[in-house]
Design a protein around this motif. Structure first.
Motif, PDB file in Angstrom:
ATOM      1  N   SER A 137       0.856  -1.180   0.000  1.00 34.11           N
ATOM      2  CA  SER A 137       0.000   0.000   0.000  1.00 34.11           C
ATOM      3  C   SER A 137       0.895   1.233   0.000  1.00 34.11           C
ATOM      4  CB  SER A 137      -0.908  -0.016   1.235  1.00 34.11           C
ATOM      5  OG  SER A 137      -1.854   1.029   1.185  1.00 34.11           O
ATOM      6  N   ILE A 138       0.731   2.089  -1.022  1.00 31.30           N
ATOM      7  CA  ILE A 138       1.506   3.327  -1.147  1.00 31.30           C
ATOM      8  C   ILE A 138       0.617   4.475  -0.665  1.00 31.30           C
ATOM      9  CG2 ILE A 138       2.806   4.822  -2.702  1.00 31.30           C
ATOM     10  CD1 ILE A 138       3.000   2.449  -4.625  1.00 31.30           C
ATOM     11  N   ILE A 139       1.050   5.150   0.386  1.00 36.31           N
ATOM     12  CA  ILE A 139       0.234   6.166   1.040  1.00 36.31           C
ATOM     13  C   ILE A 139       0.885   7.536   0.854  1.00 36.31           C
ATOM     14  CG2 ILE A 139      -0.795   6.894   3.226  1.00 36.31           C
ATOM     15  CD1 ILE A 139      -0.277   3.923   4.155  1.00 36.31           C
ATOM     16  N   SER A 195      -0.924  14.799   6.933  1.00 41.06           N
ATOM     17  CA  SER A 195      -2.223  14.222   6.580  1.00 41.06           C
ATOM     18  C   SER A 195      -2.089  13.330   5.347  1.00 41.06           C
ATOM     19  CB  SER A 195      -3.255  15.313   6.324  1.00 41.06           C
ATOM     20  OG  SER A 195      -2.854  16.144   5.243  1.00 41.06           O
ATOM     21  N   THR A 196      -2.997  12.370   5.203  1.00 44.53           N
ATOM     22  CA  THR A 196      -2.982  11.434   4.080  1.00 44.53           C
ATOM     23  C   THR A 196      -3.686  12.027   2.872  1.00 44.53           C
ATOM     24  OG1 THR A 196      -2.900   9.506   5.542  1.00 44.53           O
ATOM     25  CG2 THR A 196      -3.719   9.154   3.303  1.00 44.53           C
ATOM     26  N   THR A 197      -3.026  12.004   1.714  1.00 48.83           N
ATOM     27  CA  THR A 197      -3.617  12.546   0.489  1.00 48.83           C
ATOM     28  C   THR A 197      -4.302  11.472  -0.357  1.00 48.83           C
ATOM     29  OG1 THR A 197      -1.593  12.219  -0.813  1.00 48.83           O
ATOM     30  CG2 THR A 197      -1.803  14.301   0.401  1.00 48.83           C
ATOM     31  N   GLY A 198      -3.966  10.221  -0.145  1.00 50.38           N
ATOM     32  CA  GLY A 198      -4.555   9.133  -0.916  1.00 50.38           C
ATOM     33  C   GLY A 198      -3.739   7.861  -0.760  1.00 50.38           C
ATOM     34  N   LEU A 222      -2.594  10.477  -5.981  1.00 52.70           N
ATOM     35  CA  LEU A 222      -2.142  10.843  -4.630  1.00 52.70           C
ATOM     36  C   LEU A 222      -2.085  12.351  -4.429  1.00 52.70           C
ATOM     37  CD1 LEU A 222       0.708   8.228  -4.047  1.00 52.70           C
ATOM     38  CD2 LEU A 222      -1.690   8.110  -3.333  1.00 52.70           C
ATOM     39  N   GLY A 223      -2.132  13.114  -5.519  1.00 52.95           N
ATOM     40  CA  GLY A 223      -2.121  14.573  -5.396  1.00 52.95           C
ATOM     41  C   GLY A 223      -0.746  15.093  -5.019  1.00 52.95           C
ATOM     42  N   THR A 224      -0.720  16.175  -4.268  1.00 54.44           N
ATOM     43  CA  THR A 224       0.529  16.807  -3.854  1.00 54.44           C
ATOM     44  C   THR A 224       1.019  16.173  -2.559  1.00 54.44           C
ATOM     45  OG1 THR A 224      -0.102  18.898  -4.888  1.00 54.44           O
ATOM     46  CG2 THR A 224       1.634  18.988  -3.220  1.00 54.44           C
ATOM     47  N   VAL A 225       2.237  15.636  -2.597  1.00 51.04           N
ATOM     48  CA  VAL A 225       2.769  14.913  -1.431  1.00 51.04           C
ATOM     49  C   VAL A 225       4.146  15.446  -1.048  1.00 51.04           C
ATOM     50  CG1 VAL A 225       1.501  12.829  -2.078  1.00 51.04           C
ATOM     51  CG2 VAL A 225       3.888  13.100  -2.802  1.00 51.04           C
ATOM     52  N   SER A 226       4.465  15.320   0.231  1.00 51.07           N
ATOM     53  CA  SER A 226       5.816  15.601   0.707  1.00 51.07           C
ATOM     54  C   SER A 226       6.572  14.312   0.992  1.00 51.07           C
ATOM     55  CB  SER A 226       5.765  16.455   1.978  1.00 51.07           C
ATOM     56  OG  SER A 226       5.389  17.773   1.666  1.00 51.07           O
ATOM     57  N   SER A 227       5.825  13.211   1.108  1.00 52.23           N
ATOM     58  CA  SER A 227       6.456  11.915   1.340  1.00 52.23           C
ATOM     59  C   SER A 227       5.506  10.803   0.930  1.00 52.23           C
ATOM     60  CB  SER A 227       6.859  11.742   2.812  1.00 52.23           C
ATOM     61  OG  SER A 227       5.723  11.713   3.647  1.00 52.23           O
ATOM     62  N   LEU A 228       6.067   9.604   0.778  1.00 52.96           N
ATOM     63  CA  LEU A 228       5.291   8.395   0.528  1.00 52.96           C
ATOM     64  C   LEU A 228       5.597   7.412   1.649  1.00 52.96           C
ATOM     65  CD1 LEU A 228       5.940   7.853  -3.297  1.00 52.96           C
ATOM     66  CD2 LEU A 228       3.885   8.810  -2.232  1.00 52.96           C
ATOM     67  N   GLN A 229       4.561   6.780   2.155  1.00 54.21           N
ATOM     68  CA  GLN A 229       4.718   5.759   3.198  1.00 54.21           C
ATOM     69  C   GLN A 229       4.276   4.419   2.628  1.00 54.21           C
ATOM     70  OE1 GLN A 229       3.400   6.858   7.166  1.00 54.21           O
ATOM     71  NE2 GLN A 229       2.541   4.816   7.471  1.00 54.21           N
ATOM     72  N   PHE A 230       4.974   3.345   3.000  1.00 52.08           N
ATOM     73  CA  PHE A 230       4.700   2.023   2.431  1.00 52.08           C
ATOM     74  C   PHE A 230       4.336   1.046   3.535  1.00 52.08           C
ATOM     75  CE2 PHE A 230       7.340   4.329  -0.458  1.00 52.08           C
ATOM     76  CZ  PHE A 230       6.913   3.953  -1.722  1.00 52.08           C
TER      77      PHE A 230
END
Length: 268
Positions: free
Chosen positions: A162-164, A171-174, A205-213
């Motif tokens: 799952s890529i978050i 906050s979570t973007t998607g 996912l829109g605009t993100v500053s990081s990705l969590q896995f």
């Protein structure tokens, strides 16, 4: 004076647009030097960068163990087990490249497995596939994990990452889920363990500053997932950088001040 102010406004707006365009890049890991059939494994907690993305590597000197990220060019697709944890289950990196990243998502690591960016970005896509360690464990079973499908072949097993997307405020973007193995089909001939690089669209996912896995499997036990929680990643494509909210606000404020000065001059 009037023309000078107009020119300054236009120049500032052009700069804002150009800053996003200039940030478009892809993390290919090809710029990171590796000897043939080797991998990057520092015995210390550190980071490495490819393209616009920064990857964390966590190391425990107590156990000589690691989690989160390394990069590699190893392609041994036949040797099962933990000793072959740095190989991709394919003959190369994505698009026939040499290097790729390997993630180990450990349930014992207090920090989540993440990719960070120096500034908020919008993403295009990423390529994912299995590591040999995880793929052969699912294909054959081992001392910790079951053979997917079970003895009958009918067990509805699955394994996915799952890529978050995370915004600058946490906050979570998607979320985008990518199945690395799926045995839930009524027709067993459709069951699969991914052995090709799969390009995944991340624009939602829109605009993100990081990705969590995070990783999920149908094969779990008392201590969590039995399937080796590894996957391979390549060609993380950034579409554009997005100005930080504070930066954008200050820039727009500057444009507003210029416009106000121009209006006062007209009224004078």
């Amino acid at each position: 004076m009037q023309h000078t102010l107009i020119g300054a406004c236009l120049a500032l707006c052009a700069t804002l647009g150009a800053s996003s365009a200039q940030a478009a890049t892809t993390s290919t890991f090809e710029e990171l030097a590796l000897a043939p059939s080797s991998h990057y494994f520092p015995q210390a907690s550190t980071t490495f960068t490819s393209g616009a993305a920064t990857f964390s590597h966590a190391y425990s000197s107590d156990y000589g163990s690691w989690s989160q990220w390394v990069y590699s060019n190893e392609t041994d697709t036949t040797t099962a087990g933990y000793e072959n944890q740095f190989s991709v289950f394919n003959s190369s990196g994505a698009a026939q490249s040499s290097n790729f990243a390997i993630a180990y998502v450990s349930s014992y690591e207090p920090e989540p497995t993440t990719i960070t960016f120096a500034a908020p970005v919008q993403l295009n896509s990423v390529a994912l596939t299995n590591t040999t360690y995880a793929a052969l464990s699912m294909q054959q079973g081992d001392s910790f994990a079951k053979k997917f499908g079970g003895i009958s072949g009918n067990d509805a097993d699955y394994f996915y990452v799952s890529i978050i997307g995370k915004a600058f405020d946490g906050s979570t973007t998607g979320t985008v889920d990518v199945y690395l193995a799926d045995y839930r089909f009524g027709d067993n001939s459709q069951d699969y363990i991914l052995d090709q690089w799969l390009t995944v669209n991340l624009s939602s996912l829109g605009t993100v500053s990081s990705l969590q896995f995070e990783m999920y499997s149908s094969d779990t036990g008392l201590y969590g997932i039995n399937t080796p929680t590894y996957f391979a990643l390549d060609n993380l494509s950034v579409a554009a950088a997005v100005p930080e909210p504070s930066t954008a606000w200050l820039s727009l404020a500057g444009v507003g001040l210029m416009a106000a000065a121009l209006r006062r001059r007209k009224l004078a």
